[in-house]
Design a protein around this motif. Structure first.
Motif, short mmCIF file in Angstrom:
data_model
loop_
_atom_site.label_atom_id
_atom_site.label_comp_id
_atom_site.label_asym_id
_atom_site.label_seq_id
_atom_site.Cartn_x
_atom_site.Cartn_y
_atom_site.Cartn_z
N GLY A 186 -17.98 -54.32 -29.48
CA GLY A 186 -17.33 -53.88 -28.25
C GLY A 186 -17.69 -52.48 -27.79
N PHE A 187 -18.72 -51.90 -28.39
CA PHE A 187 -19.10 -50.54 -27.98
C PHE A 187 -20.17 -50.59 -26.89
N GLU B 214 -9.29 -57.00 -26.74
CA GLU B 214 -9.15 -57.19 -25.29
C GLU B 214 -9.61 -58.55 -24.87
N GLU B 215 -9.55 -58.81 -23.60
CA GLU B 215 -10.03 -60.07 -23.02
C GLU B 215 -9.40 -61.25 -23.73
N ASN B 216 -8.17 -61.08 -24.17
CA ASN B 216 -7.57 -62.16 -24.91
C ASN B 216 -6.07 -62.11 -24.71
N ARG B 217 -5.60 -62.88 -23.78
CA ARG B 217 -4.18 -62.88 -23.46
C ARG B 217 -3.33 -63.39 -24.60
N ALA B 218 -3.94 -64.24 -25.45
CA ALA B 218 -3.14 -64.90 -26.47
C ALA B 218 -2.73 -63.95 -27.58
N GLY C 150 -11.76 -68.13 -22.45
CA GLY C 150 -11.93 -68.33 -23.88
C GLY C 150 -11.47 -67.10 -24.63
N ARG C 151 -11.22 -67.29 -25.91
CA ARG C 151 -10.75 -66.17 -26.73
C ARG C 151 -11.96 -65.51 -27.35
N ARG C 152 -12.19 -64.27 -26.97
CA ARG C 152 -13.34 -63.59 -27.58
C ARG C 152 -13.08 -62.09 -27.60
N ARG D 282 -14.05 -58.21 -26.97
CA ARG D 282 -14.85 -57.60 -25.91
C ARG D 282 -16.21 -57.23 -26.48
N ARG D 283 -17.27 -57.64 -25.75
CA ARG D 283 -18.62 -57.31 -26.17
C ARG D 283 -19.06 -56.03 -25.48
N GLY D 284 -19.73 -55.19 -26.20
CA GLY D 284 -20.26 -53.98 -25.57
C GLY D 284 -21.59 -54.27 -24.91
N HIS D 285 -22.16 -53.23 -24.33
CA HIS D 285 -23.41 -53.40 -23.60
C HIS D 285 -24.38 -52.29 -23.96
#
Lengths: 691, 368
Positions: free
Chosen positions: A393-394, A497-501, B127-129, B131-134
């Protein structure tokens, strides 16, 4: 530089249209930035390479056009002048510093009438972006753009003692130049002076006091060759850039001094009237040597792969004014014209032939393949690091390599740079371009903090960034600074993040630590160790030193200290790490060795003990290992707890101990007995209690 | 006899049990037959009916049911009536089993489909994932360039970013008074060292290290004293390429650059070489490539010229070869260089290259 198409056609007789010229000139190395229609003419904006001052004029471009079209340059014609009297009777020229002024010529025209220029002249100058002033000034400017030779006209009556002295300025002297600015002069600057004081900055700009005015009747026309370096130095120092300086500093044609002056005098007599002196005072004590270059025609094909017939080579050389004689079939002797100061060696002649024969005729092929390519081994490892951080996630940041000096003592530097005398370890720029950014960064942290602030200010709340790049410090040995590759990580806001659950969870120390461990594990450089340690920019109690397995410290990790956070106006916890990648990349890559899979089942036992809060997991694990309990395969953390129902100075640590034998299945009683022994020694050593 | 007399007649018992079943089954009868009435049931109702039906089965067919008792007593019935009685019991039992199973099967089907429906999900929810960086666009393009050149047989090289005048200028044949050396254009440290103004410095190091022949590219940071604006940054990334061998000519230079540009911008890309001037090459050439956007017709990207200027190149100047200890009579070579940032700017149509160093995640997120 702006070139008038009509003017160029007069000089070259070209039959090409402006748009055709644009294409053809571009392909011989004179790129045309634009062609603009102007009042029955077209103006070409030519980008002249810095080594071709000969092309900073219409004649210069006409020469190239003539070679393109196999034509000839037509020299400009003007009426011969009515001459009377000797210049030497009216004035004198003395060059005191011939190193800076190898040649100086002066000629006078008396009885001129100063007036606005005739319409054709004014229009011609305006078309190429020059502002008309008066007939005399405009004529010198016209000849400059025609021939490339800068000229200057003095009001002869205002020259003290009727003398021209070319000399270095004396410190403290001043000159008010034509633009109205008073310039302080120094001993490195060449000036044109009269008997008493400077009257012009040599090769750059004239002085206001000797300027042509409506009362002027006698003019002295200067045509000279000044040393390019001297003109460049003086112009830079004074922050000046004029049509004259631009040409002199790249190199004018010392053999064109008299021709240009003559052309100027003829035009003055024709347009402004007056009588010229019969002679010109031409001071040229030691003529410049001519260059002779041995040229092997075979080199053309060697270097360019073009096969050019010798007759074609000769006609290109001739067209360019390069005199050539065959010393042998294989070697020609070439003498370039005086205006081509750029032609110095064989390769230059190869280029002349190739560019006029046509670069577009050169084949296109890959060189025979005889080597295998290779990545930098370091880069391949850093790629793994980048990919892993990306998955975690970086986002990748890249910041400038310079930072402000205010950060000097704000941050803990990597151990390699962390010397006693840090103030003197910094690499400082003499001439920064961004205000205050004078230091070559010794740490990446200010950069990532800046990037984080930028993002938080734009409404992003959760942010993870990493950067890799060089950091700099003075080196104890050698001339060059110590450059190290560093890695910095920064994280704040939600951990997932990106995960409401999932329930949102805030990033903490262990998120950043885990990311760092995962990224470095991808490089297979062995496990890292972390010890509690203080660092300038990190909050006490939440900061750690990062060490290699062998105990070498390589960086720091932790929560940003309040003081730094406040300075950046961060209102949420920020975690930051930096480490010395160079050190890490130098470490041995761990060999991968297979370990047989267990043949008998393991038995696990969990235990929870209450220990003092200062006791670290590392200590507990080390103790367990030191007990060397039979068949104990190690311990893992299950969890820690502190808070309600537990004394404030203690915490509960739950560990899972694994027992396994390679010979047989362990019996319950055996495990129980060993586990009991282990618990007892832990309790004893840490005055702990079972929980 | 007396015993059998005292008990009810087994036939009567069977018939009574059958009657009783019919009565109790009445409420389930609607679930049988062609127009079974299960559709209106909710999942909960259907499940409770299913349970009730199971109880019914136990009552009438279970161990303690009348019918099973009667079955057990078949052996005791008088021989002459035994067969008929047996048939009766069995036929009654079969009737009950069939009725229950019919209802049961209908209910089960209904329950299954109702459950499937209840448990169906919205597949369009995210979908459940994690966060991917860039990766930074400069890194993305740089890695692509490196991979292309490694495939073409080049080694990737790098060296220091702060250099002596020798490597930054002298060895590159930049004359002592060249404007590039002025502190107006080049950054200097207080010790008088230069921040490298081109990665050509690496050419010299690489030739000194490896000797000739050599093929290498040097991607890296370079510094020039430009004030940041939409088209300038005081720091940018450059790739410098060098190929020195026996018999290398400009045709090889053209072939290599053209191959690179085809791989970067598509197989239809055309490359053009124009004469130019650089102190470290002779002959020198700038190279342009046909606009990848309009294919050469003219557009905003190529400023209506059909061509995009990219970089400089040429045959390595003999003075440069000599400075690196290579004999220019034996070896020749070509070199080329261009800005990675410029390539990034072109590929992604950036209107302001300052964005490259702001590290705004909303910008970085756009690159994959």
């Amino acid at each position: 530089m702006l070139i008038s198409y009509n003017w160029l056609r007069e000089l070259s007789g070209t039959t090409l249209t402006p748009l055709e010229l644009r294409e053809r000139l571009t392909m011989v190395g004179l790129a045309i930035d634009g062609v603009e229609e102007k009042d029955g003419d077209s103006v070409l904006d030519v980008e002249v390479p810095s080594n071709r001052p000969d092309c900073l004029s219409h004649v210069g471009i006409a020469r190239e056009v003539a070679v393109i079209e196999s034509g000839k340059v037509r020299p400009p014609s003007s009426k011969p002048v009515r001459a009377e009297g000797r210049a030497t009777d009216l004035t004198s020229v003395e060059i005191r510093d011939t190193d800076l002024c190898p040649r100086y010529a002066a000629r006078l025209v008396c009885g001129v009438k100063i007036a606005p220029s005739p319409a054709w002249l004014a229009k011609q100058l305006e078309e190429i972006g020059q502002r008309p002033i008066n007939n005399i000034a405009d004529i010198t400017n016209y000849v400059l753009h025609e021939q490339g030779q800068p000229l200057h006209a003095f009001d002869s009556a205002k020259l003290g003692g009727q003398r021209i002295v070319v000399r270095r300025a004396t410190p403290g002297e001043k000159l008010k130049t034509l633009d109205g600015v008073e310039r302080p002069l120094d001993a490195d600057m060449l000036v044109i002076a009269d008997a008493e004081r400077p009257v012009a900055l040599a090769g750059i700009m004239g002085g206001e006091d000797s300027e042509i005015s409506i009362q002027t009747t006698d003019v002295l026309i200067e045509s000279a060759y000044f040393n390019p370096d001297s003109v460049r130095r003086t112009a830079r120092k004074l922050g000046m850039d004029t049509e004259a300086s631009r040409r002199f500093e790249r190199g004018a044609d010392y053999e064109n001094v008299l021709r240009a002056q003559n052309r100027c005098v003829e035009l003055i007599c024709e347009i402004a009237g007056g009588v010229a002196t019969e002679d010109t005072i031409d001071v040229y004590p030691s003529p410049m040597p001519s260059r002779r270059i041995a040229f092997r025609p075979a080199r053309v094909e060697n270097l360019t792969s073009l096969s050019v017939a010798e007759t074609d080579m000769k006609s290109i050389l001739t067209g360019l004014g390069i005199v050539h004689t065959e010393e042998s079939h294989a070697v020609w002797k070439c003498v370039p014209p005086t205006w081509r100061i750029d032609i110095e060696r064989e390769e230059d002649l190869v280029e002349e032939i190739a560019r006029h024969f046509g670069y577009d005729k050169i084949d296109s092929e890959l060189p025979p393949s005889n080597q295998s390519g290779e990545h930098q081994p370091r880069e391949l490892r850093i790629r793994k690091l980048r990919r892993t951080l990306q998955i975690l996630g970086f986002d990748e940041a890249i910041n400038f390599s310079f930072i402000e000096a205010v950060h000097d003592n704000q941050f803990e530097l990597i151990p390699e740079f962390n010397t006693e005398d840090s103030k003197h370890a910094f690499i400082t720029l003499k001439n920064p371009i961004i205000e205050n950014e004078v230091r070559m960064r010794p740490t990446l942290i200010p950069g990532v903090l800046n990037s984080l602030r930028h993002n938080l200010n734009h409404g992003v709340r959760s942010c993870r960034l990493f950067e890799t790049g060089r950091i700099f410090a003075k080196s104890d040995s050698g001339e060059l600074p110590n450059e190290r590759e560093a890695l910095s990580l920064i994280a704040t806001g939600g951990a997932s993040e990106e995960n409401r659950a999932q329930a949102p969870r805030e990033t903490d120390f262990y998120d950043l630590k885990g990311s760092l461990e995962a990224a470095l594990a991808a490089m297979n450089r062995g496990p890292l160790r972390f010890t509690k340690a203080q660092a300038k920019h990190l909050r006490e109690g939440q900061s750690a030193m990062i060490l290699l397995a062998d105990g070498t410290p390589i960086g720091s990790l932790g929560r940003l200290a309040e003081s730094v956070s406040d300075a950046y106006k961060f209102r949420q916890p920020v975690y930051v790490a930096e480490l010395d990648l160079t050190r890490l990349l130098a470490a041995e890559e761990l060999p991968v060795q297979y370990e047989p899979l267990p043949r008998y089942p393991s038995v696990v036992r969990d235990l929870t003990i209450l220990v003092g809060r200062q006791i670290t997991l590392e200590e507990l694990l080390r103790t367990i290992e030191e007990q060397q309990v039979d068949d104990c395969r190690g311990a893992q953390l299950v969890g820690t707890y502190e808070g309600a129902n537990i004394p404030e100075d203690r915490r509960a640590v739950t560990l899972r101990i694994e027992y396994r034998s390679d010979e047989r299945t362990l019996r319950d009683e055996e495990v129980e007995e060993r586990h009991r022994g282990l618990i007892d020694s832990l309790l004893r050593q840490y005055s702990a209690q079972l929980h | 006899m007396a015993e059998s007399q005292s008990q009810e007649d087994p036939r009567t018992q069977v018939e009574a049990a059958s009657k009783a079943f019919e009565h109790e089954f009445e409420r389930f009868a609607r679930f049988t037959g062609q127009y079974a009435a299960v559709q209106g049931l909710t999942l909960d109702q259907a499940e409770s009916e299913e349970r009730a039906l199971a109880e019914l089965r136990t009552r009438h067919l279970g161990k303690k049911s009348v019918l099973v008792n009667c079955k057990k007593s078949i052996g005791r019935v008088a021989t002459e009536g035994r067969a008929a009685f047996g048939q009766l019991v069995q036929s009654r039992e079969a009737e009950i089993v069939s009725a229950i199973e019919q209802a049961e099967s209908k209910l089960k089907d209904h329950i299954q489909s109702a459950r499937t429906q209840r448990e169906s999900i919205d597949v369009t929810l995210p979908g459940r994932r994690p966060r991917r960086g860039h990766l930074h666009p400069i890194t993305l393009v740089r890695e692509r360039l490196e991979d292309i050149f490694v495939a073409l047989g080049y080694a990737i090289e790098d060296d220091c970013e702060i250099e002596t005048d020798f490597y930054n200028f002298d060895a590159l044949n930049i004359p002592p008074n060249h404007p590039a050396r002025a502190s107006q254009d080049t950054f200097y440290t207080t010790e008088g060292l230069a921040l490298r103004s081109q990665t050509s410095t690496v050419q010299i190091h690489a030739m000194q290290r490896r000797g000739a022949p050599v093929r290498m590219i040097a991607p890296g940071r370079v510094f020039r004293r430009d004030t940041p604006d939409p088209t300038h940054n005081p720091m940018f990334f450059q790739v410098e390429g060098l190929c020195v061998d026996r018999g290398i000519s400009m045709a090889h230079l053209k072939g290599t650059v053209a191959e690179l540009l085809r791989r970067m911008f598509g197989s239809k890309t055309v490359t053009r070489f124009r004469p130019s001037y650089f102190p470290f090459t002779e002959p020198s050439a700038e190279f342009d490539f046909s606009c990848f956007k309009c294919g050469g017709l003219g557009c905003r990207i190529c400023k209506n010229s059909g061509w995009i200027e990219l970089g400089g190149s040429g045959m390595v100047h003999p003075n440069v070869l000599r400075a690196a200890g290579v004999d220019p009579e034996e070896f020749s070579g070509f070199a080329f260089g261009f800005g990675i940032d410029r390539m990034v700017g072109l590929m992604y149509e950036l209107d302001d290259i300052r964005l490259l160093f702001e590290n705004d995640v909303r910008f970085l997120e756009q690159f994959e």
